[in-house]
Enzyme design. Sequence first.
Site, PDB file in Angstrom:
ATOM      1  N   GLU A 109      -0.825  11.069  18.251  1.00 60.65           N
ATOM      2  CA  GLU A 109      -0.231   9.786  18.652  1.00 60.65           C
ATOM      3  C   GLU A 109      -0.110   8.912  17.417  1.00 60.65           C
ATOM      4  O   GLU A 109      -0.825   9.112  16.447  1.00 60.65           O
ATOM      5  CB  GLU A 109      -1.148   9.061  19.660  1.00 60.65           C
ATOM      6  CG  GLU A 109      -1.363   9.810  20.941  1.00 60.65           C
ATOM      7  CD  GLU A 109      -2.513   9.223  21.762  1.00 60.65           C
ATOM      8  OE1 GLU A 109      -2.891   8.054  21.520  1.00 60.65           O
ATOM      9  OE2 GLU A 109      -3.022   9.939  22.625  1.00 60.65           O
TER      10      GLU A 109
ATOM     11  N   LYS B 248      -0.873   5.710  15.266  1.00 59.65           N
ATOM     12  CA  LYS B 248      -1.971   4.758  15.232  1.00 59.65           C
ATOM     13  C   LYS B 248      -1.351   3.369  15.104  1.00 59.65           C
ATOM     14  O   LYS B 248      -0.877   2.977  14.038  1.00 59.65           O
ATOM     15  CB  LYS B 248      -2.898   5.039  14.058  1.00 59.65           C
ATOM     16  CG  LYS B 248      -4.137   4.171  14.079  1.00 59.65           C
ATOM     17  CD  LYS B 248      -5.139   4.662  13.057  1.00 59.65           C
ATOM     18  CE  LYS B 248      -6.438   3.912  13.099  1.00 59.65           C
ATOM     19  NZ  LYS B 248      -6.356   2.472  13.189  1.00 59.65           N
TER      20      LYS B 248
ATOM     21  N   ASP C  70      -0.998  -0.513  14.777  1.00 60.45           N
ATOM     22  CA  ASP C  70      -1.817  -1.461  14.031  1.00 60.45           C
ATOM     23  C   ASP C  70      -1.916  -2.773  14.809  1.00 60.45           C
ATOM     24  O   ASP C  70      -1.228  -3.743  14.519  1.00 60.45           O
ATOM     25  CB  ASP C  70      -1.193  -1.690  12.651  1.00 60.45           C
ATOM     26  CG  ASP C  70      -2.187  -2.322  11.696  1.00 60.45           C
ATOM     27  OD1 ASP C  70      -3.368  -2.484  12.082  1.00 60.45           O
ATOM     28  OD2 ASP C  70      -1.783  -2.653  10.576  1.00 60.45           O
TER      29      ASP C  70
ATOM     30  N   TYR D 236      -3.502   4.230  26.063  1.00 58.94           N
ATOM     31  CA  TYR D 236      -3.821   5.592  25.613  1.00 58.94           C
ATOM     32  C   TYR D 236      -5.036   6.216  26.281  1.00 58.94           C
ATOM     33  O   TYR D 236      -5.262   7.411  26.148  1.00 58.94           O
ATOM     34  CB  TYR D 236      -3.903   5.710  24.095  1.00 58.94           C
ATOM     35  CG  TYR D 236      -4.722   4.645  23.368  1.00 58.94           C
ATOM     36  CD1 TYR D 236      -6.099   4.585  23.494  1.00 58.94           C
ATOM     37  CD2 TYR D 236      -4.088   3.736  22.527  1.00 58.94           C
ATOM     38  CE1 TYR D 236      -6.832   3.626  22.802  1.00 58.94           C
ATOM     39  CE2 TYR D 236      -4.816   2.777  21.834  1.00 58.94           C
ATOM     40  CZ  TYR D 236      -6.183   2.728  21.982  1.00 58.94           C
ATOM     41  OH  TYR D 236      -6.901   1.786  21.307  1.00 58.94           O
TER      42      TYR D 236
ATOM     43  N   LYS E 289      -5.001   8.076   8.049  1.00 52.88           N
ATOM     44  CA  LYS E 289      -4.462   6.771   7.652  1.00 52.88           C
ATOM     45  C   LYS E 289      -3.442   6.943   6.536  1.00 52.88           C
ATOM     46  O   LYS E 289      -3.694   7.664   5.570  1.00 52.88           O
ATOM     47  CB  LYS E 289      -5.592   5.868   7.153  1.00 52.88           C
ATOM     48  CG  LYS E 289      -6.593   5.528   8.230  1.00 52.88           C
ATOM     49  CD  LYS E 289      -6.286   4.200   8.859  1.00 52.88           C
ATOM     50  CE  LYS E 289      -7.056   3.131   8.219  1.00 52.88           C
ATOM     51  NZ  LYS E 289      -7.848   2.253   8.928  1.00 52.88           N
TER      52      LYS E 289
ATOM     53  N   CYS F 282       8.226 -26.990 -12.291  1.00 51.06           N
ATOM     54  CA  CYS F 282       9.193 -26.227 -11.515  1.00 51.06           C
ATOM     55  C   CYS F 282      10.304 -25.808 -12.473  1.00 51.06           C
ATOM     56  O   CYS F 282      10.835 -26.638 -13.207  1.00 51.06           O
ATOM     57  CB  CYS F 282       9.757 -27.081 -10.388  1.00 51.06           C
ATOM     58  SG  CYS F 282      11.166 -26.321  -9.578  1.00 51.06           S
TER      59      CYS F 282
ATOM     60  N   CYS G 278      13.924 -27.606 -11.352  1.00 49.22           N
ATOM     61  CA  CYS G 278      14.237 -29.019 -11.591  1.00 49.22           C
ATOM     62  C   CYS G 278      13.479 -29.602 -12.783  1.00 49.22           C
ATOM     63  O   CYS G 278      13.774 -30.703 -13.221  1.00 49.22           O
ATOM     64  CB  CYS G 278      13.931 -29.842 -10.346  1.00 49.22           C
ATOM     65  SG  CYS G 278      12.164 -29.934  -9.992  1.00 49.22           S
TER      66      CYS G 278
HETATM   67  S1  IVH Z   1      -8.041   6.052  20.418  1.00 47.14           S
HETATM   68  C1  IVH Z   1     -12.708   6.018  20.656  1.00 47.14           C
HETATM   69  N1  IVH Z   1      -5.468   5.913  19.943  1.00 47.14           N
HETATM   70  O1  IVH Z   1      -7.453   2.334  16.120  1.00 47.14           O
HETATM   71  C2  IVH Z   1     -11.748   4.967  20.287  1.00 47.14           C
HETATM   72  N2  IVH Z   1      -6.870   4.278  18.976  1.00 47.14           N
HETATM   73  O2  IVH Z   1      -9.420   2.780  14.041  1.00 47.14           O
HETATM   74  C3  IVH Z   1     -10.499   5.538  19.753  1.00 47.14           C
HETATM   75  N3  IVH Z   1      -5.682   2.600  17.671  1.00 47.14           N
HETATM   76  O3  IVH Z   1     -10.111   0.792  17.805  1.00 47.14           O
HETATM   77  C4  IVH Z   1      -9.314   4.836  20.200  1.00 47.14           C
HETATM   78  N4  IVH Z   1      -3.667   3.397  18.006  1.00 47.14           N
HETATM   79  O4  IVH Z   1      -7.760  -0.089  18.259  1.00 47.14           O
HETATM   80  C5  IVH Z   1      -6.676   5.367  19.727  1.00 47.14           C
HETATM   81  N5  IVH Z   1      -3.172   5.903  19.642  1.00 47.14           N
HETATM   82  C6  IVH Z   1      -4.362   5.356  19.420  1.00 47.14           C
HETATM   83  C7  IVH Z   1      -4.530   4.199  18.642  1.00 47.14           C
HETATM   84  C8  IVH Z   1      -5.800   3.699  18.430  1.00 47.14           C
HETATM   85  C9  IVH Z   1      -4.378   2.447  17.432  1.00 47.14           C
HETATM   86  C10 IVH Z   1      -6.747   1.714  17.160  1.00 47.14           C
HETATM   87  C11 IVH Z   1      -7.782   1.308  18.180  1.00 47.14           C
HETATM   88  C12 IVH Z   1      -9.108   1.744  17.584  1.00 47.14           C
HETATM   89  C13 IVH Z   1      -8.768   1.835  16.123  1.00 47.14           C
HETATM   90  C14 IVH Z   1      -9.721   2.769  15.408  1.00 47.14           C
END
Ligand code: IVH
Length: 691
Positions: free
Chosen positions: A123, A125, A127, A245, A333, A428, A431
């Site tokens: 999935e 990630k 932000d 999720y 990351k 500046c 000006c």
């Molecule tokens: S799963 C057990 N899925 O990333 C907790 N987290 O760095 C794992 N995040 O706190 C969460 N997209 O806020 C999961 N597709 C995704 C995510 C995701 C963003 C964030 C979430 C988590 C943080 C961890």
Amino acid sequence: MVERNEDSSLSAKQAAKRAEELRAELRRHEHLYYVMDAPVISDAEYDKLMNELKHIEAAHAELMTPDSPTQRVGGKPAEGFAKVRHSRPMLSLDNAYTEEELRDWDRRVHELAGGLPVEYTCELKLDGLSLALHYEGAPDGGAHLVRGLTRGDGQVGEDVTLNVRTIRSVPLSISPERLKKAGTPQDFEVRGETVMPEKAFEEMNKEREAAGETPAVNPRNAAAGTLRTKDPTMVAKRRLDVYGYFLLSGGEYLPIGQEATLDALTALGFRVNPHRGKVHTVEQMMTFIARAGEQRATLGYDIDGVVMKVDAQATQQRLGYTGRAPRWAIAYKFSAEQAITQMVDIMITTGRTGKLTPTAVLQPVFVGGATISRATLHNADWIERMGLRIGDWVKVERGGDVIPKVAEIVEDAEHPRGEHKYVYPTHCLVCGQAAVREEGEADYRCVNLDCPALLQGALEHWGSRGVMNIEGLGEASAAQLLEKELVRSVADLYRLTEEQLVSLDRWGKKSAQGLLGQIERSKHAGLARVLMGLGIRFVGERTAEEIAQEFGSMDAIVNASAEELERVEEVGPRISEAITDFFARPANRELIEQLKTLGVGMTAEKKQRSTQLAGLTFVLTGTLPNLSREDAKAKIEAAGGKVSGSVSKKTNYVVAGEDAGSKLEKAEQLKVPVIDEAGLLNLLASEEPGS
Ligand code: IVH
């Protein structure tokens, strides 16, 4: 007699039926719009349906339901947010930054899985910030949203339910059909990520800048701030999206695995990110990651990596958790792409707000898929602190954001330091006037209202709707006026003639007269608007309003000391300094004089503020003969006094009426003077000290 109008003319039964139809219809359209991104009706049609429902609910209060689409913005949250323990901790994720680290993780997963199936769901990630949404069974066999919690410290979150209710991609209720289709119990919990789409982020920052507020640094901070504001109507105005999720019930994940979880969430009507994939090998993960990297720039929201999750729940359970994260998931990351190059110069530009922005001019270098020759530099403070020199080698980074930046100075045998220490200009460059850098600030600012770089911004700001509201004075016309030198300050707007305007490209008699009419009208916008229009830092709408009411005229404001300004509730030392600095400049005072001469109104009704009870604390008890408790309190406060709920040594007067109880006794004990209503009115009528 019941007043008959369109809606109350429906029989109760018809109204109930129509309300139900409308709710179903509105929910369907909200889902299509906010979850599927596929609206089938226009906003106007949607509003029409919503208005019809609002009317019916207004005429038949008994039909109102808390999960009606009309109820997204309801009450006000209490002070602070209640802390609520999560059904199970909201953990974090372990990170990987390289393919090698992913391989290590994959190897460990296989070892620990002991032969159980290992497939992964990939999935994006997102932000943003994670959120837990709790649903409970509704009488109709469906479920409704009862609580929304932030992650907090992972164990205990903050109850932000009222704010969450305004997020349109969060369903307020789930129909029994959807529950059945998803195979979900009536009581369940969705966990997901809240993000602010880029567009909403840009809009929000534009508004903040126009109001003189500091813009949010990135969409994640903006989303976090929005979710935790105390005003749900603010949240409703800004778009947030929640992508689900995880799906839990009773603090346990539903036993269906990750891929089926995402499908179930979709069936329930939640927004689920469409970019996902099932993979078996690290190579396949890397392919997914590379694709995500390419998509990143055009998604419309920020991502900072890819999350890999072991799909099967049995395997997840075998793998278990470390203290802070599941062993069955990992976040890959994105790292910013970097390159080293030589900095050949530093360019300083003056932005519309007067900020002097340094930009590094680089030996062109290929980084993150593009050749760059410019990069943003931190700020004046950093440049001075690091002793940056022209000719230094620097590491430039290009993250998800398109604008590359200088991350650090490189210094080794191959990369010697440059020769000349860069001296930051204190003027500046547009000006030539001295720029200012206030203590604690990282940048210099040009504060000369006549600076050409600021003028364009100043004109647009002056004309904008929330300020002088001059229709027709936008970006294009402001640029034209400046280019032809018809205008050199906002005062010149009031000197424009029809002749001058029709001489401009694409301007006719009618548009010229239209603009002149608007400019003329703006003379009556009032003191607060003019004050806001000057573009003094931190002076947004509310602050300008309050200052205008307190001082009543521009002259009084121009001559006010910082101390006097700070008598206004909204004004602290930072704002008062910005204002006194602004008016200390002769050019700015001159501008005010010109505007005044040209007929721009600069007075406001002064708020009558009496002070005869200032510093006195009152306690009210019993029933007064004429005044209600509220009236008495309002009168005391209007005269600068305070009303407290309990008697102490600090109480100056107890105002007692009939049936006064323990407070009166307490007053007698503490020898606090007791007066009656007449006594209070006497105090109020007494002359103001010094007047
Ligand atoms: S799963 C057990 N899925 O990333 C907790 N987290 O760095 C794992 N995040 O706190 C969460 N997209 O806020 C999961 N597709 C995704 C995510 C995701 C963003 C964030 C979430 C988590 C943080 C961890």
